[in-house]
Design a protein around this motif. Structure first.
Motif, PDB file in Angstrom:
ATOM      1  N   ILE A 115       0.876  -1.295   0.035  1.00  0.00           N
ATOM      2  CA  ILE A 115      -0.010  -0.127  -0.108  1.00  0.00           C
ATOM      3  C   ILE A 115       0.986   1.194  -0.097  1.00  0.00           C
ATOM      4  CG2 ILE A 115      -1.746   1.146   1.196  1.00  0.00           C
ATOM      5  CD1 ILE A 115      -2.552  -1.420   2.413  1.00  0.00           C
ATOM      6  N   VAL A 116       0.823   2.107  -1.097  1.00  0.00           N
ATOM      7  CA  VAL A 116       1.708   3.104  -1.196  1.00  0.00           C
ATOM      8  C   VAL A 116       1.065   4.376  -1.021  1.00  0.00           C
ATOM      9  CG1 VAL A 116       3.206   4.537  -2.778  1.00  0.00           C
ATOM     10  CG2 VAL A 116       2.967   1.867  -2.981  1.00  0.00           C
ATOM     11  N   THR A 117       1.290   5.203   0.261  1.00  0.00           N
ATOM     12  CA  THR A 117       0.666   6.310   0.521  1.00  0.00           C
ATOM     13  C   THR A 117       1.456   7.501  -0.109  1.00  0.00           C
ATOM     14  OG1 THR A 117       2.220   6.888   2.215  1.00  0.00           O
ATOM     15  CG2 THR A 117       0.348   5.589   2.961  1.00  0.00           C
ATOM     16  N   LEU A 118       0.453   8.558  -0.626  1.00  0.00           N
ATOM     17  CA  LEU A 118       0.903   9.431  -1.525  1.00  0.00           C
ATOM     18  C   LEU A 118       1.198  10.796  -0.900  1.00  0.00           C
ATOM     19  CD1 LEU A 118      -1.383   8.673  -4.243  1.00  0.00           C
ATOM     20  CD2 LEU A 118       0.746   7.841  -3.990  1.00  0.00           C
ATOM     21  N   GLY A 119       0.820  10.908   0.707  1.00  0.00           N
ATOM     22  CA  GLY A 119       1.319  12.363   1.142  1.00  0.00           C
ATOM     23  C   GLY A 119       0.826  12.365   2.534  1.00  0.00           C
ATOM     24  N   TYR A 120       1.187  13.513   3.220  1.00  0.00           N
ATOM     25  CA  TYR A 120       0.787  13.838   4.602  1.00  0.00           C
ATOM     26  C   TYR A 120      -0.699  14.723   4.529  1.00  0.00           C
ATOM     27  CZ  TYR A 120       5.535  12.103   5.600  1.00  0.00           C
ATOM     28  OH  TYR A 120       6.506  11.541   5.426  1.00  0.00           O
ATOM     29  N   LYS A 121      -1.049  15.232   5.942  1.00  0.00           N
ATOM     30  CA  LYS A 121      -2.348  16.002   5.967  1.00  0.00           C
ATOM     31  C   LYS A 121      -1.821  17.072   6.793  1.00  0.00           C
ATOM     32  CE  LYS A 121      -3.798  13.326   9.809  1.00  0.00           C
ATOM     33  NZ  LYS A 121      -4.573  12.235  10.339  1.00  0.00           N
ATOM     34  N   MET A 122      -2.318  18.149   6.362  1.00  0.00           N
ATOM     35  CA  MET A 122      -2.282  19.520   7.092  1.00  0.00           C
ATOM     36  C   MET A 122      -3.384  20.609   6.629  1.00  0.00           C
ATOM     37  SD  MET A 122       1.054  20.746   4.687  1.00  0.00           S
ATOM     38  CE  MET A 122       1.851  19.151   5.376  1.00  0.00           C
ATOM     39  N   PRO A 123      -3.497  21.551   7.339  1.00  0.00           N
ATOM     40  CA  PRO A 123      -4.666  22.569   7.162  1.00  0.00           C
ATOM     41  C   PRO A 123      -4.202  23.723   6.080  1.00  0.00           C
ATOM     42  CG  PRO A 123      -3.726  22.831   9.460  1.00  0.00           C
ATOM     43  CD  PRO A 123      -2.942  21.600   8.783  1.00  0.00           C
ATOM     44  N   ILE A 142       7.589   2.251   5.163  1.00  0.00           N
ATOM     45  CA  ILE A 142       7.497   2.891   6.272  1.00  0.00           C
ATOM     46  C   ILE A 142       6.658   1.931   7.157  1.00  0.00           C
ATOM     47  CG2 ILE A 142       7.497   5.369   5.545  1.00  0.00           C
ATOM     48  CD1 ILE A 142       4.441   5.157   5.274  1.00  0.00           C
ATOM     49  N   ARG A 143       6.620   2.009   8.505  1.00  0.00           N
ATOM     50  CA  ARG A 143       6.158   1.231   9.479  1.00  0.00           C
ATOM     51  C   ARG A 143       4.532   1.829   9.822  1.00  0.00           C
ATOM     52  NH1 ARG A 143       9.204   1.740  14.429  1.00  0.00           N
ATOM     53  NH2 ARG A 143       7.524   0.032  15.286  1.00  0.00           N
ATOM     54  N   GLY A 144       4.240   3.009   9.321  1.00  0.00           N
ATOM     55  CA  GLY A 144       2.899   3.512   9.822  1.00  0.00           C
ATOM     56  C   GLY A 144       2.728   4.836   9.053  1.00  0.00           C
ATOM     57  N   HIS A 145       1.548   5.215   9.000  1.00  0.00           N
ATOM     58  CA  HIS A 145       1.320   6.389   7.992  1.00  0.00           C
ATOM     59  C   HIS A 145      -0.321   6.888   9.105  1.00  0.00           C
ATOM     60  CE1 HIS A 145       1.128   9.533   5.366  1.00  0.00           C
ATOM     61  NE2 HIS A 145      -0.114   9.334   4.998  1.00  0.00           N
ATOM     62  N   GLU A 146      -0.332   8.214   9.113  1.00  0.00           N
ATOM     63  CA  GLU A 146      -1.531   8.539   9.980  1.00  0.00           C
ATOM     64  C   GLU A 146      -2.558   8.979   8.873  1.00  0.00           C
ATOM     65  OE1 GLU A 146      -2.779   9.049  12.775  1.00  0.00           O
ATOM     66  OE2 GLU A 146      -1.180   8.367  14.151  1.00  0.00           O
ATOM     67  N   GLY A 147      -3.496   8.244   8.530  1.00  0.00           N
ATOM     68  CA  GLY A 147      -4.706   8.373   7.724  1.00  0.00           C
ATOM     69  C   GLY A 147      -4.557   7.771   6.350  1.00  0.00           C
ATOM     70  N   ALA A 148      -5.609   7.520   5.939  1.00  0.00           N
ATOM     71  CA  ALA A 148      -5.764   6.819   4.691  1.00  0.00           C
ATOM     72  C   ALA A 148      -6.332   7.812   3.368  1.00  0.00           C
ATOM     73  CB  ALA A 148      -6.987   5.577   4.698  1.00  0.00           C
ATOM     74  N   HIS A 149      -5.989   8.894   3.417  1.00  0.00           N
ATOM     75  CA  HIS A 149      -6.553  10.186   2.615  1.00  0.00           C
ATOM     76  C   HIS A 149      -5.936   9.854   1.376  1.00  0.00           C
ATOM     77  CE1 HIS A 149      -3.316  11.457   5.270  1.00  0.00           C
ATOM     78  NE2 HIS A 149      -2.707  11.898   3.993  1.00  0.00           N
ATOM     79  N   ALA A 150      -5.075   9.495   0.932  1.00  0.00           N
ATOM     80  CA  ALA A 150      -4.365   9.137  -0.416  1.00  0.00           C
ATOM     81  C   ALA A 150      -3.638   8.160  -0.503  1.00  0.00           C
ATOM     82  CB  ALA A 150      -3.634  10.550  -1.050  1.00  0.00           C
ATOM     83  N   TYR A 151      -3.603   7.277  -1.395  1.00  0.00           N
ATOM     84  CA  TYR A 151      -2.959   5.777  -1.387  1.00  0.00           C
ATOM     85  C   TYR A 151      -3.123   5.311  -2.669  1.00  0.00           C
ATOM     86  CZ  TYR A 151      -6.897   3.116   0.395  1.00  0.00           C
ATOM     87  OH  TYR A 151      -8.004   2.927   0.731  1.00  0.00           O
ATOM     88  N   ALA A 152      -2.029   4.092  -3.123  1.00  0.00           N
ATOM     89  CA  ALA A 152      -2.275   3.569  -4.262  1.00  0.00           C
ATOM     90  C   ALA A 152      -1.717   2.288  -4.197  1.00  0.00           C
ATOM     91  CB  ALA A 152      -1.359   4.322  -5.348  1.00  0.00           C
TER      92      ALA A 152
END
Length: 227
Positions: A115-123, A142-152
């Motif tokens: 699962i390839v995450t595409l970026g972080y989250k910010m306001p 990576i071992r973890g990512h905060e959130g499922a907002h963008a992935y491939a």
């Protein structure tokens, strides 16, 4: 390659999803909306995915579902998109929650079994200078990512995730079971694209009382261009 934008039919979600779709158009990414599950329990939502799970609760309309019900329905929406990717014609599927913004095209291959995450989250999305960062060149485990907002993922990986649910049952909410460090229970490893081609634009949440601002440590290509 195709992106699926997960949304529900509310004014906020429709507004966010339109911005997300416009960003896909800007980087030349093919996309379609996926109308997620709302006004129901999570168990009922899972029953509508077409994935065989431990839930068999019939649909019933709920006027004001609580946050947990919304979160579980959102997780079912993610899994339903995985099923669409697995059964669709495209080799690569991208999952975008409605508040995701594509900043760059995806220019490198997506590996199998990741699962390839595409970026972080910010306001404040202007803080990341994606132009200076440039196009993606690598994927970092990576071992973890905060959130499922963008992935491939590849369609084979999507099929594995569907099969995993059918074999093991729904493990927990999508963030917990697939992304958050120390809680991940899927057997599929996690990576992040670098430089990151997307961002989660935090505004008003359609699930929780407030947006979750936490990120893990930024990868170097992001930190160097985050001002």
């Amino acid at each position: 390659m195709k992106a699926y934008i997960l949304k529900i039919d509310t004014p906020i979600s429709n507004e966010y999803a339109k911005t997300c779709a416009d960003s896909c158009d800007k980087v030349g990414l093919n996309w379609e909306y996926f109308n997620g599950y709302q006004n129901m329990t999570g168990a009922a939502a899972w029953g509508l995915t077409g994935i065989k799970t431990q839930f068999n609760e019939a649909y019933r309309y709920i006027e004001n579902p609580n946050a947990a019900q919304k979160a579980n329905a959102c997780s079912a929406g993610h899994a339903a998109i995985w099923k669409k990717i697995a059964e669709g014609p495209d080799d690569i599927g991208i999952v975008l929650e409605h508040d995701a913004i594509m900043l760059q095209p995806i220019t490198i291959p997506i590996p199998e079994n990741m699962i390839v995450t595409l970026g972080y989250k910010m306001p404040d999305i202007e803080r990341y200078d994606h132009v200076a960062a440039g196009l993606p060149t690598e994927i970092i485990p990576i071992r973890g990512h905060e959130g499922a907002h963008a992935y491939a993922m590849t369609k084979n990986t999507a099929q594995f995730l569907v099969n995993e649910i059918e074999a093991r049952g729904v493990m927990s909410a999508v963030d917990n079971a697939y992304f958050i460090m120390g809680q991940r229970s899927t057997r599929v490893p996690l990576g992040i694209m670098s430089p990151t081609p997307a961002i989660g634009w935090l505004r008003e949440s359609t699930i929780w009382g407030g947006s979750a601002y936490r990120n893990y440590n930024f990868i170097p290509s992001f930190q160097e261009n985050y001002k």
